[in-house]
Design a protein around this motif. Structure first.
Motif, PDB file in Angstrom:
ATOM      1  N   UNK A   1       0.832  -1.201   0.000  1.00  0.00           N
ATOM      2  CA  UNK A   1       0.000   0.000   0.000  1.00  0.00           C
ATOM      3  C   UNK A   1       0.873   1.259   0.000  1.00  0.00           C
ATOM      4  N   UNK A   2       0.387   2.274  -0.711  1.00  0.00           N
ATOM      5  CA  UNK A   2       1.090   3.555  -0.783  1.00  0.00           C
ATOM      6  C   UNK A   2       0.235   4.640  -0.141  1.00  0.00           C
ATOM      7  N   UNK A   3       0.899   5.596   0.486  1.00  0.00           N
ATOM      8  CA  UNK A   3       0.194   6.695   1.163  1.00  0.00           C
ATOM      9  C   UNK A   3      -0.204   7.777   0.164  1.00  0.00           C
ATOM     10  N   UNK A   4      -1.467   8.206   0.268  1.00  0.00           N
ATOM     11  CA  UNK A   4      -1.962   9.365  -0.480  1.00  0.00           C
ATOM     12  C   UNK A   4      -2.862  10.165   0.458  1.00  0.00           C
ATOM     13  N   UNK A   5      -2.968  11.458   0.182  1.00  0.00           N
ATOM     14  CA  UNK A   5      -3.799  12.320   1.007  1.00  0.00           C
ATOM     15  C   UNK A   5      -5.111  12.633   0.290  1.00  0.00           C
ATOM     16  N   UNK A   6      -6.228  12.447   1.003  1.00  0.00           N
ATOM     17  CA  UNK A   6      -7.554  12.770   0.466  1.00  0.00           C
ATOM     18  C   UNK A   6      -8.256  13.670   1.483  1.00  0.00           C
ATOM     19  N   UNK A   7      -8.655  14.843   1.026  1.00  0.00           N
ATOM     20  CA  UNK A   7      -9.315  15.812   1.914  1.00  0.00           C
ATOM     21  C   UNK A   7      -8.499  16.069   3.187  1.00  0.00           C
TER      22      UNK A   7
ATOM     23  N   UNK B   1      -3.495   3.273  -0.380  1.00  0.00           N
ATOM     24  CA  UNK B   1      -3.986   2.830  -1.692  1.00  0.00           C
ATOM     25  C   UNK B   1      -3.233   1.574  -2.122  1.00  0.00           C
ATOM     26  N   UNK B   2      -3.965   0.604  -2.614  1.00  0.00           N
ATOM     27  CA  UNK B   2      -3.395  -0.674  -3.073  1.00  0.00           C
ATOM     28  C   UNK B   2      -2.577  -0.432  -4.339  1.00  0.00           C
ATOM     29  N   UNK B   3      -1.294  -0.736  -4.280  1.00  0.00           N
ATOM     30  CA  UNK B   3      -0.397  -0.519  -5.419  1.00  0.00           C
ATOM     31  C   UNK B   3       0.539  -1.732  -5.535  1.00  0.00           C
ATOM     32  N   UNK B   4       0.124  -2.722  -6.272  1.00  0.00           N
ATOM     33  CA  UNK B   4       0.890  -3.966  -6.394  1.00  0.00           C
ATOM     34  C   UNK B   4       2.291  -3.720  -6.926  1.00  0.00           C
ATOM     35  N   UNK B   5       2.417  -2.882  -7.959  1.00  0.00           N
ATOM     36  CA  UNK B   5       3.682  -2.770  -8.677  1.00  0.00           C
ATOM     37  C   UNK B   5       4.508  -1.529  -8.328  1.00  0.00           C
ATOM     38  N   UNK B   6       3.864  -0.394  -8.088  1.00  0.00           N
ATOM     39  CA  UNK B   6       4.601   0.813  -7.686  1.00  0.00           C
ATOM     40  C   UNK B   6       3.591   1.852  -7.231  1.00  0.00           C
TER      41      UNK B   6
END
Length: 543
Positions: free
Chosen positions: A180-186, A192-197
């Motif tokens: 999983x990768x960190x993203x900011x929402x509101x 967020x699920x990110x299998x490859x990058x």
């Protein structure tokens, strides 16, 4: 529309039944303009070129025009199909992070340019993920709930629970970085699920809007001339947290849905699945022989050829080949050596000793390549792919130029004489060696095998010979019906250092010999030079 399509939509998600009118309309639109050619499913004249859209750059012409010129002028028309690697707008991974499945990257040309390519075409269906710059994901980052549901996005609270963290550990995937990768929402942190990058955002196929978008692109590909459809990274395409997210039942149902749509159309279309996994897992994507992929990537053959040449033995290749080519008439393999991703290694698992795999990896590193790793179910890291050109792996300073050329050409060629469809990465034709500058500039190991060229080509004597010799062997394969995918094969154990097999039917037989060693072999009534490739038809040597 077929009853099967309705059933599969309902089995995947009852919400998907709302797509029935859309799918019906698209099928009817295509069928009104087409008539199916009731010929043999596979032909000995089928050969596929694998290439990037921007592989050739020619002043005043689009990349697609230059690609068409390369196939006609350099390959003499012996290759009848081109797999154009993702040519959509993209942000990373040389195309495999598409911004929009339905657009052509403007630097390459237009849909009109794609349609003008005068060969059969294979497109990539990169449905496992999409770029972080895609309009849908950008909307998700703005807090649009509808867009958020098109991906696998979790709050910091959900992600932080013990159960969630335990479920992450169950996921099988071909990378070692965090899932999983960190993203900011509101203004709030989300995962967020990110299998490859981090740039490749996994799609939620269990979402009706995402599925509709995917099917819209699929129908567009048909309308613009695609006849082969390569579903990328298929084992990971359907996610269910709490499972290993690999080869799930609904993954197969999704593949069956695409196949059912293909079967409803008045066109000769072929579904191809790409799954760099052990052989027994890979062949599950044929389904029952008629309801999933027509063609699967033969990931074991390529590293087995390298193993045979490295250890000068047919032992493992013969045993494997004696078992795996007993297949039906309506399915087959895509047989290849190196590809744009290098040389896959998972196909060797359970076939050759672990120590031999370590030796192959050591050669890669000695010859300027890199070894890509994956995380296994037990948490250990294992070789996943070899990032090196085929010619750089095989290069041997102890051999003469002639022997090195023979070794490269014949090892590429041999795969297309096995049952299946032969596919050749563009660099096979040029004997390309590692593109160290590309790797050093980018830090991306796969770039070692992804050099681009100006067109017309300026080839040296070695490159010309490799290209011409491989073209001649493809022309020979095209001329012999016994090399059709559905013709029979039997392996012949004539000498440990010789790969030998027969392709046959009720009337004729061709015996294929390839010397896996650097010494001359005298066999029966045939003499093989180092790395030689010879053919005997009905007892007569083919000159």
């Amino acid at each position: 529309m077929s009853k099967k399509i309705n059933e599969l939509l309902g089995e995947l998600n009852s919400d998907f039944l709302s797509l029935v009118p859309f799918i019906n309309e698209e099928i009817e639109k295509i069928n009104q303009k087409s008539v199916k050619d009731e010929k043999n499913l596979f032909s000995n004249e089928d050969t596929i070129l694998i290439t990037y859209a921007d592989q050739f750059n020619e002043q005043g012409k689009s990349n697609f025009e230059s690609l068409n010129s390369f196939m006609t002028n350099e390959l003499k028309g012996v290759v009848n199909t081109v797999h154009i690697l993702p040519f959509y707008p993209w942000t990373s991974d040389d195309g495999f992070s598409p911004v929009d499945y339905k657009e052509v990257k403007k630097e390459y040309g237009t849909w009109e340019d794609v349609e003008k390519i005068s060969y059969k075409k294979m497109y990539d269906c990169v449905y496992n993920h999409i770029s972080s710059e895609s309009p849908f994901f950008k909307k998700a980052l703005e807090g649009d709930e509808k867009a958020i549901s098109m991906f696998h996005i979790y709050s910091e609270k959900e992600y932080g629970t013990e159960d969630f963290q335990e479920n992450i550990k169950k996921v099988v995937r071909p990378r070692t970085h965090p899932l999983f990768s960190e993203y900011e929402i509101n203004g709030k942190k989300h995962y967020v699920w990110t299998t490859f990058s981090k740039d490749q955002i996994d799609t939620n196929l269990n979402n009706v809007d995402m599925l509709k978008y995917i099917l819209e692109s699929f129908f567009l590909y048909i309308q613009t001339g695609a006849r082969f459809f390569r579903v990328d990274a298929v084992p990971f395409i359907w996610k269910e947290l709490g499972t290993n997210c690999s080869h799930l039942e609904k993954t197969h149902k999704f593949v069956q849905l695409i196949r059912a749509i293909i079967d409803s159309l008045n066109l000769n279309l072929y579904l191809v699945t790409e799954s760099n996994v052990p052989h027994q897992e890979n062949i599950t994507y044929w389904g029952d022989g008629e309801n999933e992929a027509h063609i699967i990537y033969n990931f074991s053959l390529s590293p087995l050829i390298l193993h045979g040449l490295t250890f000068k033995t047919n032992q493992y290749l013969n045993k494997w080949a004696s078992e795996v080519f007993k297949i039906g008439k309506k399915t087959t393999y895509l047989n290849f050596t190196a590809s744009h991703d290098g040389i896959g290694m998972r196909g060797l698992e359970g076939i050759v000793p672990e120590g031999d795999i370590e030796k192959l990896c050591h050669i890669v590193e000695q010859n300027g390549g890199k070894v890509g790793k994956k995380r296994s179910r037990d948490g250990s890291e294992k070789p996943y792919e070899l990032n090196i050109t085929w010619a750089s792996f095989l290069k041997d300073s102890r051999l003469s130029d002639e022997e090195n050329i023979r070794k490269v050409v014949n090892s590429h060629a041999i795969v297309m004489f096995f049952p299946g469809i032969g596919a050749h990465y563009v660099h096979n034709f040029l004997g390309s060696e590692n593109w160290q500058e590309g790797f050093e500039e980018s830090g991306i190991p796969r770039r070692l095998n992804r050099k681009k060229f100006n067109y017309p080509l300026d080839l040296n004597e070695r490159e010309n010979q490799i290209k011409n010799d491989l073209v001649d062997l493809i022309a020979y394969k095209n001329s012999e019906e016994l090399f059709r995918a559905d013709k029979s094969i039997r392996m012949i154990n004539i000498h440990e250092e010789c790969l030998c097999f027969e392709r046959y039917d009720d009337n004729d037989v061709i015996r294929v010999y390839m010397n896996l060693s650097d010494r001359e072999l005298q066999l029966e009534r045939i003499r093989l030079k180092a790395y030689d490739l010879q053919f005997v038809k009905n007892g007569k040597l083919i000159a």
